[in-house]
Design a protein around this motif. Structure first.
Motif, mmCIF file in Angstrom:
data_model
loop_
_atom_site.group_PDB
_atom_site.id
_atom_site.type_symbol
_atom_site.label_atom_id
_atom_site.label_comp_id
_atom_site.label_asym_id
_atom_site.label_seq_id
_atom_site.Cartn_x
_atom_site.Cartn_y
_atom_site.Cartn_z
ATOM 1 N N TRP A 4 0.780 -1.136 0.094
ATOM 2 C CA TRP A 4 -0.045 0.098 -0.144
ATOM 3 C C TRP A 4 1.079 0.970 -0.002
ATOM 4 O O TRP A 4 1.342 1.730 1.227
ATOM 5 N N ASN A 5 1.212 1.678 -1.109
ATOM 6 C CA ASN A 5 1.830 3.209 -1.204
ATOM 7 C C ASN A 5 1.027 4.150 -1.656
ATOM 8 O O ASN A 5 0.302 4.380 -2.679
ATOM 9 N N LEU A 6 0.494 4.701 -0.355
ATOM 10 C CA LEU A 6 -0.423 5.639 -0.372
ATOM 11 C C LEU A 6 -0.089 6.996 -0.825
ATOM 12 O O LEU A 6 -0.958 7.915 -1.261
ATOM 13 N N TRP A 7 1.182 7.340 -0.665
ATOM 14 C CA TRP A 7 1.706 8.625 -1.369
ATOM 15 C C TRP A 7 3.231 8.074 -1.747
ATOM 16 O O TRP A 7 3.818 6.925 -1.245
ATOM 17 N N HIS A 8 3.399 8.756 -2.564
ATOM 18 C CA HIS A 8 5.056 8.395 -3.114
ATOM 19 C C HIS A 8 5.813 9.617 -3.309
ATOM 20 O O HIS A 8 5.531 10.745 -3.449
ATOM 21 N N GLY A 9 7.313 9.429 -3.246
ATOM 22 C CA GLY A 9 8.414 10.201 -3.136
ATOM 23 C C GLY A 9 8.706 10.523 -1.912
ATOM 24 O O GLY A 9 8.095 10.549 -0.745
ATOM 25 N N CYS A 10 10.020 11.114 -1.908
ATOM 26 C CA CYS A 10 10.484 11.232 -0.325
ATOM 27 C C CYS A 10 11.926 12.410 -0.515
ATOM 28 O O CYS A 10 12.367 12.477 -1.760
ATOM 29 N N ARG A 11 12.185 12.865 0.661
ATOM 30 C CA ARG A 11 13.295 13.633 0.659
ATOM 31 C C ARG A 11 14.313 12.901 1.204
ATOM 32 O O ARG A 11 13.955 12.144 2.281
ATOM 33 N N LYS A 12 15.736 12.869 0.844
ATOM 34 C CA LYS A 12 16.860 12.131 1.692
ATOM 35 C C LYS A 12 17.108 12.872 2.708
ATOM 36 O O LYS A 12 17.358 14.173 2.928
ATOM 37 N N VAL A 13 17.320 11.887 3.956
ATOM 38 C CA VAL A 13 17.462 12.799 5.240
ATOM 39 C C VAL A 13 18.718 12.249 5.924
ATOM 40 O O VAL A 13 19.263 12.672 6.875
ATOM 41 N N SER A 14 19.247 11.029 5.600
ATOM 42 C CA SER A 14 20.507 10.555 6.157
ATOM 43 C C SER A 14 21.253 9.527 4.911
ATOM 44 O O SER A 14 21.059 9.730 3.969
ATOM 45 N N GLU A 15 22.476 9.129 5.566
ATOM 46 C CA GLU A 15 23.332 8.626 4.769
ATOM 47 C C GLU A 15 22.823 7.242 3.947
ATOM 48 O O GLU A 15 23.148 6.963 2.898
ATOM 49 N N GLY A 16 21.885 6.414 4.847
ATOM 50 C CA GLY A 16 21.056 5.567 3.909
ATOM 51 C C GLY A 16 20.308 5.783 2.997
ATOM 52 O O GLY A 16 19.929 4.991 1.881
ATOM 53 N N CYS A 17 20.107 7.134 2.741
ATOM 54 C CA CYS A 17 19.181 7.656 1.696
ATOM 55 C C CYS A 17 19.887 7.823 0.256
ATOM 56 O O CYS A 17 19.297 8.093 -0.761
ATOM 57 N N ARG A 18 21.217 7.741 0.513
ATOM 58 C CA ARG A 18 22.289 8.281 -0.642
ATOM 59 C C ARG A 18 21.885 7.763 -1.977
ATOM 60 O O ARG A 18 21.683 8.655 -3.083
ATOM 61 N N TYR A 63 2.096 -4.066 3.478
ATOM 62 C CA TYR A 63 3.576 -3.267 3.571
ATOM 63 C C TYR A 63 3.057 -1.898 3.049
ATOM 64 O O TYR A 63 3.038 -1.490 2.141
ATOM 65 N N THR A 64 3.444 -0.869 4.098
ATOM 66 C CA THR A 64 3.060 0.226 3.979
ATOM 67 C C THR A 64 3.968 1.478 3.780
ATOM 68 O O THR A 64 4.916 1.641 4.582
ATOM 69 N N CYS A 65 3.622 2.120 2.547
ATOM 70 C CA CYS A 65 4.440 3.338 2.327
ATOM 71 C C CYS A 65 5.784 3.077 2.080
ATOM 72 O O CYS A 65 6.685 3.784 2.411
#
Length: 241
Positions: A4-18, A63-65
């Motif tokens: 269930w991907n109810l919204w899509h897109g994200c901003r990177k906030v830490s090293e794991g997001c690189r 599995y949510t978001c």
């Protein structure tokens, strides 16, 4: 199991997001993954078929978001509706993973109490610095279950002092995917497993990642084999009861 991907897109906030897989996938379609948008699947858990039954059957793990973060600021206006659907579907288990654990307390519904039993909120820790920042916050939250996700595992982690508190139910770890993935060292995996065994906490090696270092050698592992190779390592630790 349902997604269930109810919204899509994200901003990177830490090293794991690189090297985020969502950014990698969106780039193939020339889409900007940093733009958060509500999706057409927003109301999926409460959709019904022609017979009136829920399209997601009772008993499913949802599995949510997984292509965003449930607690991202841009979704604040929509989250109340999302909680209402999750509340209605208490016959399913909703699993969500967040890097924004510091926003959770302010984003919980008014009737959350000590936690909703059918919501599993997982906290990610990819480096020691992030573990030491996020886990004290995570342990302070009212939750029925706590699962720590160390993916991508980017360095050796010492979680022993957090595991010793007896409030973490399980830890899983895995390497980074993608052609430019950073190395995951199998010794880091084994050390994390040892900490979990010592504390009596369940442990799972979920995936190898694309580049796994073992006994000084770096193995390149194709995406389709990363989960199966992790299982073949035979290092999962199951806690009975």
């Amino acid at each position: 199991m349902a997604g269930w991907n109810l919204w899509h897109g994200c901003r990177k906030v830490s090293e794991g997001c690189r090297r985020c897989y969502v950014y990698r996938q969106d780039a193939r379609w020339e889409q900007d993954a940093s733009q958060v948008r509500r999706t057409a699947a927003f109301d999926l858990p409460v959709r019904r078929d022609r017979t009136g039954r829920y399209k997601i059957p009772p008993g499913q793990t949802v599995y949510t978001c997984f292509t965003s973060d449930f607690f991202i600021e841009e979704a604040d206006a929509w989250r109340g509706e999302a909680w209402a659907m999750i509340r209605e579907r208490s016959d399913c288990t909703f699993l969500m993973i967040t890097k924004r654990i510091d926003r959770v307390a302010a984003c919980l519904p008014a009737d959350w109490g000590e936690g909703w039993p059918h919501v599993v909120l997982c906290c990610t820790c990819e480096t020691q610095e992030r573990a030491d920042y996020r886990l004290p916050i995570y342990l302070s939250l009212p939750l029925c279950r706590r699962e720590v996700i160390c993916e991508p595992l980017l360095e050796r982690l010492d979680l022993s002092r957090y595991l010793a508190e007896g409030r973490i139910d399980s830890v899983s770890c895995g390497g980074e995917s993608g052609d430019d993935a950073r190395v995951c060292d199998f010794d880091w995996v084994l050390d994390l497993r040892r900490q979990c065994v010592d504390a009596g906490v369940a442990f799972r090696f979920r995936q190898t990642g694309a580049r796994l270092r073992k006994e000084g050698r770096i193995y390149r592992i194709r995406r389709q084999f990363q989960h199966s190779q992790a299982r073949r390592a035979g290092v999962d630790f199951i806690v009975e009861g």
